[in-house]
Design a protein around this motif. Structure first.
Motif: not given
Length: 208
Positions: A3-9, A97-103, A112-117, A147-150
């Protein structure tokens, strides 16, 4: 494909009751002159293409905090403060977007690299959910499930789970292919669960 940055909310979870902090709205408590929620939004913003705020109290205040980040407020569709899964569901439904990053709103030092990893692990394992595990100096592991990418395509399944009266985050994750990504910096996931812990944070400038 990763997933790219633009694909993540990004989703700031601020919908709880803050009972361990005396019932105050944790995201609005001040750290180093700014609400905790703003610290988290600043960390999430460079990692995601869009932002949302999950809040069930003080929506106007959160809307004002979110305006500089283009982060509107979404509320749980279930009554009675049902927990973080309800916030995730609201975020999934609202995300374009296709992905959600929660915190959570009380984690001002999140990496600062949470989404990337998490995105890298999600792709490598062809998983549905990537979440965080930290390991301390003694080798003891701690899971940090909010803390999750879904994948936002999981929304319907989560709605069914919640409608059945289920509330446990780990139990829902167990229904799907989930990967735990190990981070060695525990302090990055430190969250303030009490006013005393918040005071401790105030005395510590945290990681850079």
């Amino acid at each position: 494909m990763q997933p790219t940055r633009e694909q993540i909310t990004g989703l700031l979870l601020a919908g709880g009751r803050g009972m361990r902090m005396g019932g105050v709205d944790k995201g609005l408590q001040t750290l180093h002159g700014e609400p905790l929620a703003v610290h988290v939004l600043k960390r999430l913003a460079p990692q995601t293409g869009a932002l949302l705020i999950s809040a069930n109290r003080h929506p106007d205040t959160y809307a004002a905090l979110g305006t500089p980040f283009g982060a509107p407020v979404v509320a749980d569709t279930l009554a009675g403060f049902p927990g973080p899964l309800a916030g995730l569901l609201a975020g999934m439904r609202a995300a374009g977007t296709a992905y959600l990053l929660s915190a959570p709103c009380d984690s001002p030092w999140l990496p600062t690299d949470l989404a990337a990893r998490l995105a890298q692990a999600l792709d490598a394992r062809q998983a549905d959910i990537a979440t965080v595990t930290t390991v301390d100096a003694n080798g003891d592991a701690s899971l940090h499930p909010v803390f999750a990418l879904l994948r936002t395509s999981l929304a319907d399944d989560l709605a069914v789970f919640l409608d059945a009266g289920e509330r446990k985050v780990r139990a829902w994750y167990a229904r799907h292919t989930t990967v735990e990504v190990v981070f060695t910096d525990e302090r990055a996931f430190y969250n303030a669960n009490s006013l005393r812990e918040l005071a401790d944070l105030e005395r510590d400038r945290g990681p850079g």
